[in-house]
Structure formats: C-alpha cells, structure tokens
Design an enzyme around this catalytic site. Structure first.
Site, mmCIF file in Angstrom:
data_model
loop_
_atom_site.group_PDB
_atom_site.id
_atom_site.type_symbol
_atom_site.label_atom_id
_atom_site.label_comp_id
_atom_site.label_asym_id
_atom_site.label_seq_id
_atom_site.Cartn_x
_atom_site.Cartn_y
_atom_site.Cartn_z
ATOM 1 N N ARG A 1 6.680 -8.565 3.662
ATOM 2 C CA ARG A 1 6.924 -7.130 3.224
ATOM 3 C C ARG A 1 6.911 -7.126 1.956
ATOM 4 O O ARG A 1 6.241 -6.036 1.230
ATOM 5 C CB ARG A 1 8.448 -6.694 3.849
ATOM 6 C CG ARG A 1 8.362 -6.655 5.323
ATOM 7 C CD ARG A 1 9.759 -6.128 5.817
ATOM 8 N NE ARG A 1 9.648 -5.942 7.157
ATOM 9 C CZ ARG A 1 10.662 -5.510 7.952
ATOM 10 N NH1 ARG A 1 11.718 -5.529 7.451
ATOM 11 N NH2 ARG A 1 10.431 -5.085 9.270
ATOM 12 N N MET B 1 8.717 -12.340 7.604
ATOM 13 C CA MET B 1 8.618 -10.899 7.143
ATOM 14 C C MET B 1 8.936 -10.556 5.764
ATOM 15 O O MET B 1 8.478 -9.606 5.381
ATOM 16 C CB MET B 1 9.553 -10.091 8.221
ATOM 17 C CG MET B 1 8.770 -9.912 9.663
ATOM 18 S SD MET B 1 7.365 -8.532 9.643
ATOM 19 C CE MET B 1 8.303 -7.279 10.409
ATOM 20 N N TYR C 1 1.827 -1.434 8.561
ATOM 21 C CA TYR C 1 2.150 -2.632 9.023
ATOM 22 C C TYR C 1 3.091 -3.393 8.351
ATOM 23 O O TYR C 1 3.805 -3.073 7.558
ATOM 24 C CB TYR C 1 0.787 -3.624 9.255
ATOM 25 C CG TYR C 1 0.041 -3.990 7.824
ATOM 26 C CD1 TYR C 1 0.408 -3.790 6.746
ATOM 27 C CD2 TYR C 1 -1.307 -4.350 8.067
ATOM 28 C CE1 TYR C 1 -0.522 -4.091 5.649
ATOM 29 C CE2 TYR C 1 -1.973 -4.453 7.245
ATOM 30 C CZ TYR C 1 -1.782 -4.505 5.806
ATOM 31 O OH TYR C 1 -2.348 -4.883 4.747
ATOM 32 N N GLU C 2 3.559 -4.492 9.031
ATOM 33 C CA GLU C 2 4.730 -5.338 8.579
ATOM 34 C C GLU C 2 6.084 -4.436 8.804
ATOM 35 O O GLU C 2 6.891 -4.522 7.807
ATOM 36 C CB GLU C 2 4.595 -5.880 7.141
ATOM 37 C CG GLU C 2 3.362 -6.533 6.960
ATOM 38 C CD GLU C 2 3.622 -7.987 8.038
ATOM 39 O OE1 GLU C 2 4.628 -8.287 8.608
ATOM 40 O OE2 GLU C 2 2.749 -8.574 8.334
ATOM 41 N N GLY C 3 6.116 -3.471 9.615
ATOM 42 C CA GLY C 3 7.432 -2.631 9.732
ATOM 43 C C GLY C 3 7.047 -1.429 9.037
ATOM 44 O O GLY C 3 6.650 -1.516 8.010
#
Lengths: 594, 594
Positions: free
Chosen positions: B294, B290, B435-437
C-alpha cells in the site's frame, strides 16, 4: 454495457427546471407541446438505445483507418448514420424554412445528450454539422444557404470546422492558412489544419468544410481572419456533388479515446472556397459556431457521465462483496448497499443532473434570446446564455471526467479492463475539457468577457434568481426544502463575494483565480437548478400530480448534492483569491524538478 | 518524454521533512550517512533516467503477449531487468543477513518512486517482489528464508501476490482456492487467481508465488485462509530451479494502461505449495505484504504524478500561444507565463511534494517502528505508520490521477494524442486508486481501524505535531511563515473537528463520510509536512546553508499549496458530516435512470 436514455430525467429537466414550455408564448414554436416533447424524446431514445449504443464499444476497439485519402469508419457507423438521416434528426432544431423540424435548440440539446451517451465518437459528426449550420444560417449568403443548408440539415452532407493549426491552438489568431482570390468570386485556400473532427469519412456523399484563413489584406492576429466554405466535391448546377476539390485528409490521429471519430489532418492545396460572411469577420462567424459547439461539448460531458453512471449503477446492483450494514438477505451484499459506494453513486447522479440543468437552461435561454419579441427580455436571456456557456462547457466536462473516473472506480479491478467498457468512457471523456476552447480558456472567458466586461450585470441577475430559490425553499412546508436553503444560501453568498472580488481584482489576480471561480460558479448554479427542480417536485407532491415517488427522489437527490457539493462551496473562496503574486514569485524556481 | 529523477526534491523530503537522519541513533543502519544517501539516490537516478525511462512509451505501445503459457515482455524489459539485478536494487532495504544492502525502507521508497516514474509497468515487478520478501522475512520458516530469500532479494527470482479471484476482490474472505495436504509436508493448491501482476514473464528463471488458499479445516471467511508459497519451478537440492510446478498463466488482461506489466490469470492445478507461517494466519501474513504494497502504491501515485508534471512543465516552457501579462519578448509567449497554466503547474508540484512527504514520513516511521530500541517510541512510530498508510495509499493515488489529468490538460489537443505520452501517464495512473485495496477500502480502514479502534490516539498525536508546526510558523522571523500558519491552523482545526465527529458518529454515518474524511486528512497532513519543510528551509536561509534559492522556492511552493489546498480544507467538514440517512433514504430511487 447497455444504455437506456434517461427520458424521464431529461424531460423533468427541460420542463420543470429549464422551463421549456415558456417558449410557447413566443410563437416561434407553434407545434411545441408536452406531448410532442415526449414523442420526440422517446423516438430519439430508440435511435440512441438500439442503433448507436450497441456499436460504441466495437467502434472504440476497431477505430478508423485512412488509406489513399479515404477514411473508413468502424463497422456499423455507415448504417447508423443512414438511420440518423432517415429520422431527420440533424434538422431537429432548425427552421422549417431550411428543411428542419423547427423545434427549440433545447430539444436539440436533449437529442445531442442521447447521441453522446450512446456513442460519443459517432455523435461528434452530427455535432460538428450543427455548428456549421448555425454559422451558415447566421452569416451565409442566400445562395450559400439555399445550396448547402438543405443538404446539411437533412444530414445528406456533413460539415466540419477547420480552425486549429500546429502553431495556432488556443491562439487562433496565429493561423497561417492563406486564401487568395481566384478572380471568379471564389478563393484558393492553401494550408494545413489539424484535429479536424470527421474531416473525412465514408458516411456521406459530400463534406462541407468551414475554414478559417487569412486573405492577402488580412492583418496579423484575429482581426485579419475570414471564414470560407470549402466543399469536398464542388456542387454542380443541379446541386449534386461535382468536381473533386483539392482538399484531403493526409493523416489520422492516434488518440486516447473517441477512436470511432476520425480526427484528421487536412491539406488544402489551393482548394476552391467561398467567403462566408464578410472578409475579416471570420472570428465573429467562428464564435457563432463556437457558442453552439461549446454548449454541445458541455452536453457531451453530461452524456458521457450519464453513460458511465448507468454502467456503474448496474454493476453496483449486481456485484456482491462483503456484508453491508443495511443490506438484506444472506451472503455477500450488493456493493450498492455499502455507504461509500452509495455515496459515490448519489454524487455522480447529482452532478449529472446539475450539469444537465445548466446546459438545458442555457439552451432554453438561447432560444428565448433568439425568439422573444420583447427586446429587453431577449437581451436578458442573451446575457444569461452568454454567462452560462463557459460554465456549461467547462464545468460539465470536468464533471464528465470526474464521473467517468468514479465509474471506473466503482468497478474495482474490472474497471481497468478494457472489455468492461468503463475505461472507454474515461478515455473518451478526457478530450471534452480540451476541445472547443480548453477549460482554462472558458474560465478566462467567464471572468473576463462574461463578468467584468459586462460589469457584473449578468452575474447579479443570476444571483438574484438564486436568492429567489433560497426563499422558495425556506418558506416551503416540506421540511427538507429549508435544509436545501441552508446550503444554497451560503453557497450563493460565496459566489457573490467571489464575483465582487473578481470585479475589483486586477487582471493578473483575476486570471490566477479564474479556474476555481468557474468551479464555484458551476457548483452553485448546478445546485440552484437542482433546488428549482426540488421546488417543482414539492409542488407536484402537494398537488398529487404525476409520479410522486419520482418527485420525492428528486428532493432526496438534491439533498445529497446540497450536503456534499454546496456545503463545500464557501471553502473555495480562499483558493479563488490566491492572486498572481505568489505564482509569479521569482523564487518559485521550485517548479523545475531535479 | 525524458525523465530526470528529482534527486534534490527527494533528498530534501527525506532529510529535512521525514528526518531520515534520525534513524542513525537506532544503530540499525550503521552505514547510513548523508553522503551515502546522496550516492544511492544518484545511482538510482541513473538507472531510472537512462535505462527505464526510455522504454516506457515503447513498452506501452507494444505491451505483453502470452503464447503457450509463456509471457513475452516488451522489447528492452529483459535487459533493463538484468541491470536492475546487477545493481542489487531489489535488496536495497533488506538486511545484509539476507543478502540486502541493509538500508532504511525510506530509501527503498525513494528508489521505488524513481522506478515508478521512469516506467510504472516495469516497476511493478520489483514492487511485488518487495512485498513478498517482507512477508517471508516476517513469517517464513528458516528453511524457506534460506532457500528463497537470497534469490528474491538479489532479483534473480521474482515473486508475486495471489489474492484476488473473480468473486473475491475487496472481499478476500470469499476466496475458493483450495489447499490440500500432500502428506509430505507440502500442499496441493487448486484454483484460479486473477489480476496477478507479473504472474508470468521472461525476465527471471523462476517466479515464487505467494498464494492465499483455504485448507480443508479452514472456516469460511477470512479466518480460514492460509498463505502458501508456490514456486514456478520447484528448487532442487542445490537450490536451482528444478521440476516445473503445475501453475501457469492462462490469460493476460487487456488493460487501459500499464501495458508493459503482464496482468495474468493464474491457474493452480494441484500445484505443490508450502505453508508460510501458521495455518489460518494467511490474512495476517497478507497484511504484512499489504502494508508494504500500500505504501509503495502511494509512492507509485507520486511517481506517475512527477513524471506527468515534468512532461507538462517542459511543454509549458516550450509551447508558445498568445500574449501573457508577465511574459517577456516579442511574439507569442510560453504558456507558462499565463497565470492559469502557472497555477496548474504550481498546484501539481505542491501536491506531488505533499504526497511524497506523506509517503516518506510513513516509511521513516516504519523504520523507527522496527528498529527503535525504546518500545514506547517504537509503538508511537507504529501508530503513526499505521495511521498514515491508508492516507499515503489513497490520497497519493488520487493525486496521481488528478495530476496526470492536469498534465494532459496542459498539453491541450496534443495531450489527447498518444504519441505525446501524456495520455499514457493518465491511463497508467488510473489503476493505482484501485489495486492493493480500493481507495474506498482505505478510507474505511482509516476511519475504522486507524481512528476509532485506536480511540483517536494516533490522530491526536498527529494533530499535536501539526499544532507544533503552526506555532513554529507563527513565531518565524520570515513573514511568509505566519501566512502559512494562517492556513494550516484552521485546516488542522477542521481535521480535529472531523475526527471528533467520526469518533462520535455511528458506524453508518462514519462509513458515509469516510472518503471525504480521508481527503481532508491527506490535504492537511500533506500541507503540514510542506510547512515542516518550509520551517527547515527558513532555518537554512537564516544560517545561509546550502542552496538558498532552493530554500526560498520551497517556501513559495508551500504558500501556493496553503493558499489553494489548505484554504479549502475547512470547507470539507459539511461533506464529511453528510451522514448515511440521506443516502439510504428509501425515496432515493432517483439513482435509477430512465
């Protein structure tokens, strides 16, 4: 993906903020009453909720098709349009003399919001007809009015605005479409127009095009432009659609959104047209359409934002992820219980209410400007309307884009999936800051015509009104209202300081700061009107009148807007005052990448 | 719609702002030199400009198709991927021990930016492989590393991340995919994963899925989750793709953008998988992926913004509308001569450069954190990296959405027409804040883990660095630099005040202000890094080193950012400090429309 017209919010905004009832004493709307307003809004809501909203997403997916000059709208659009005509909705805000309902245009705006929320692609058809009706009422000949207005006002025929050409977008004066006299009172119109909304479709028997063109004696630029009426079918002596005119759709744009709205390239090949108003006065006539259209595009911003909000709110109630600080019960909580999501929703709601209030206030003042029998009062209202139009258009549509984006975000990954529907609102909304004068053009209009040319008079009047509300809030017995004043006061100071700077700045600096100035003006005006609503809500609380929990909710929502948006307003001053020098610094070759 | 990688800007950012050369003394990159950096960037630019950019719009229009479990990518993607493999680009930032080029990840970020600018849908494939490689290097067994890493690093095989399930989005701990021991050291993985980027495609012979699942002893929530490696084809003894595993794509999402990127629903029907790292340590492994992902998503924000900017800039040079104050020559002027358009472009450019600098600074610090032999220095860099990751991800992607929207706006009506291409960037960019948090999750990470859990140490170090730059600007002989300090100083004060407030606030208030806090942190950090660049540019001017007009341009561009963005930063304080109480006020039923 359902939609329920926010009748309660719209009514509060019309009656408690925009002072719709104040129109009663003008005598122009003898039937206007709170009961009638309620009945009209409820009926319009039924059309929006039950007829138009259900065909919004399918219309987006299906889109329009063009074959042999014929446009087919998405499934259900023809039937929905027939219901729109059946209800007489196209004539809501037009005089009974022309076959309308004779109600204020502020109510027309409320209807328009619901249409746009329910189905923006569909709503564009009626919106364009609205503008054409206004132009014909204002500058059409008696014959034109009697021949065309009843048919357009009933919705039996639709109408369009034909301005843009490939080389003439924001610079309308660069248009090349020609009009040459036929010798029989009619003119031969030749040229190509692009981006013509509902330029061709299958919902009405006839389409009346209002077309800007240059006559042989027309000077270059905007001064040589005239307005023409070009029917798709030339009415026969009985007024029925007769001879097919030589105007046709030769292309349909492949757009990011509003797929259900046919955006046409129109070819006028010596089409017969009739001059509307005086020769060379086309721009003036166009501005009549434009004022109406600009306000309605602002209302589109409100409408699409409201739709996106409702969908995001419903999702946030239903979607469960993680544990929240304030959530109840076992297991994952609804995401609305998470502060960041709740903040987003409250901000969305506050901005929608602010934008709605700006648009409805402008609409009521437009009604006053037209109907007030005291000419000074009418002039005051006209100044207020004129000042608000660019703010209503640009600020509300920027808000529309921002809020539809927040709506996508609330949905997380699902927001990016087309079937969810949130993406459609985001795609649809994106056109609104562009058409009817880009938001950059609105900002230039605001700092130029509306602020400087007016010597700052209208802005000073606005600031005076805001100060009055600051005082009303400060002196309220409800301790929440002084908290609103604490944010509205400095925000108003900032607007005053920025206006003063604009009035003293040279033209280049003024233009360089126009966009952030418009943002400040919208943030503050929207916040002011929410505070006007909070003061009214406080009065209702005190007098125990109506739904008290709704009155409390209005105050709480205004607090969120004040604490988040108004608190940041003074911070925009520096941006506004950046000036042109740094932008035109020769060293700014940095702009070229690579 | 051409794209030219901004090699000069990227190089300045890497070398003069992010201090890439500082990595040399660590000894980890013996071949690193300014010449090599230049050569790598030029070569990457060729791939981006000539191979990937030309198939971006066609890929969007064509999209991917799924038939019988097979995904077909758009025309040209297979060939382009083969060239990507041929150049060895997947291995740029990985150690030569695993078959990579052994260069800093900061250079990997520069490559990534170009891929994303040129073709975001394509770039997602390599981006996901990057993350998987990092995870395997960090926690894979020696056997897993030797079996899989060379193939993934060469690009011969690709890799995916399988986290999300319908009920488990932001709340990963809610996942239900099961892993049961087969008794032979492998596990049977059963469950459905959604939104799997490049989950199935036709560009490689094998696809290695990294999958989060719960073992029989796994506790509920995140603590019971483990990471598994599930190959599409199980490698045979020679390491070649062997037996087809029981994992397949059963659906392809119909998305608003990145149509060329297959977003799959993956079904694992007792698929054979192998545990990666320890049982129950899946979340830790996921965070390794992540962090990389990120940062790379932040870089996507930069990339898509740069692409939109280049297109808008080219249009503004070419499109002529109206007369401008400063324009030259007869007839209509290029719209870039209009202050409002120029302001928009300068602001776009400034924000792109700021976002790029944040991402590259984070990347260089990540390299330092990994390779510095002084453990205190390495720890400092790790703190800085960790602090910057949520800002790099969220601020840069918000900027990506904002700038692609400005790019549409510059084009006027044409911006809304799909053939123009500006709309694609706007649609593509919209996934990056999700996306990705989601960016809301990033904001919570920033105020929680990165600020409070750290006791404010990393933020204090950042503020110290900013103060140093304020001083450097104040004492410069170039009078433009103190003007920068005049904006950066108060902006830094605001960041410090907001951080202090956050450290003292209770959790609910902190979460309520997280999103505007992240915006402030990004605005200020981006502005600081631009000022670092301006100080470097001033040194070059003084020493007459390099392209002096470019150095002047950097200072002018920083002025625009300082006057517009930094000047508004202190105004965000009120918004940040709104607090949760007003949001959770029981009376805020206003949120419910209608």
């Amino acid at each position: 993906m359902t939609y329920r017209a926010p009748v309660r919010d719209i009514r509060f905004c019309l009656e408690e903020i925009a002072a719709l009832d104040g129109l009663k004493p003008t005598g122009a709307f003898p039937e206007l009453s709170s009961d009638l307003t309620g009945a009209i809004l409820d009926e319009a809501a039924r059309l929006a909720n039950d007829v138009l909203a259900p065909i919004n997403w399918t219309g987006d997916q299906q889109g329009c098709t063009l074959k042999d000059g014929q446009v087919t709208t998405p499934d259900g659009f023809r039937e929905a349009y027939a219901k729109f005509v059946e209800g007489g909705w196209q004539g809501l805000q037009f005089s009974a003399d022309h076959g309308g309902m004779g109600l204020p245009r502020a109510l027309g705006c409320a209807l328009m919001e619901m249409l746009q929320s329910a189905n923006m692609a569909f709503g564009l058809g009626p919106m364009l007809s609205f503008g054409a009706i206004e132009a014909l009422i204002a500058v059409g000949s008696p014959e034109q009015r009697s021949l065309y207005l009843p048919k357009i006002i009933s919705g039996e025929w639709s109408a369009t605005m034909n301005l843009t050409e490939p080389q003439a977008g924001s610079d309308v004066g660069a248009l090349r479409t020609k009009a040459e006299p036929n010798g029989d009172g009619s003119w031969a119109i030749t040229g190509q127009k692009i981006y013509i909304t509902w330029g061709e479709h299958d919902c009405t028997d006839n389409i009346i095009h209002l077309v800007l063109a240059r006559t042989p004696d027309g000077a270059p630029g905007t001064r040589g432009i005239s307005l023409f009426l070009v029917p798709k079918f030339i009415p026969d002596e009985a007024g029925a659609p007769g001879e097919r005119n030589s105007v046709k759709a030769i292309g349909l744009e492949h757009k990011m959104g509003i797929h259900g709205s046919p955006t046409c390239t129109m070819e006028f090949a010596g089409a017969r047209g009739w001059l509307v108003g005086e020769e060379f006065k086309g721009m003036a006539a166009m501005f009549i359409m434009m004022n109406s259209a600009r306000l309605n595009v602002g209302v589109q911003g409100v409408g699409i934002a409201e739709r996106a909000y409702q969908q995001a709110y419903a999702f946030a109630l239903e979607r469960r992820q993680g544990r929240a600080l304030f959530g109840e019960g076992e297991g994952p909580h609804a995401i609305i219980d998470h502060p960041d999501v709740r903040r987003t929703l409250a901000l969305m709601k506050g901005k929608i209410e602010a934008a709605r209030a700006i648009c409805f206030h402008a609409a009521v003042e437009a009604d006053f400007a037209e109907h007030h029998d005291d000419s000074e009062e009418a002039a005051w209202s006209k100044r207020r309307e004129d000042l608000l139009i660019p703010i209503a258009k640009a600020w509300s549509t920027d808000v529309g884009v921002e809020i539809t984006s927040m709506g996508v975000q609330i949905h997380g990954g699902m927001g990016f999936i087309e079937e969810t529907g949130a993406a459609q609102h985001y795609r649809d909304a994106r056109i609104t800051p562009i058409y009817e004068g880009t938001n950059g053009i609105q900002a230039i209009d605001l700092v130029g015509r509306k602020l400087v040319r007016d010597g700052g008079k209208a802005m000073a009047e606005l600031i005076e009104d805001i100060r009055q509300t600051v005082e009303d809030c400060e002196t309220s017995s409800n301790p929440e209202l002084p908290a609103l004043a604490a944010q509205l006061g400095p925000a108003c100071d900032a607007l005053e300081a920025a206006s003063k700077w604009m009035l003293e700045a040279d033209e280049a600096d003024r233009l360089a700061g126009a966009t952030p100035f418009l943002k400040l003006a919208g943030d503050v005006t929207g916040g002011w009107l929410l505070c006007v609503g909070a003061v009214a809500a406080q009065r209702k609380l005190k007098e125990k009148e109506g739904d008290l929990s709704y009155a409390r909710a209005r105050i709480a929502m205004t607090r969120v807007y004040a604490d988040t948006v108004l608190s940041s307003a003074p911070g925009l001053l520096g941006d506004i005052q950046t000036g042109a020098a740094v932008l035109f610094e020769p060293g700014l070759t940095m702009l070229e990448s690579a």
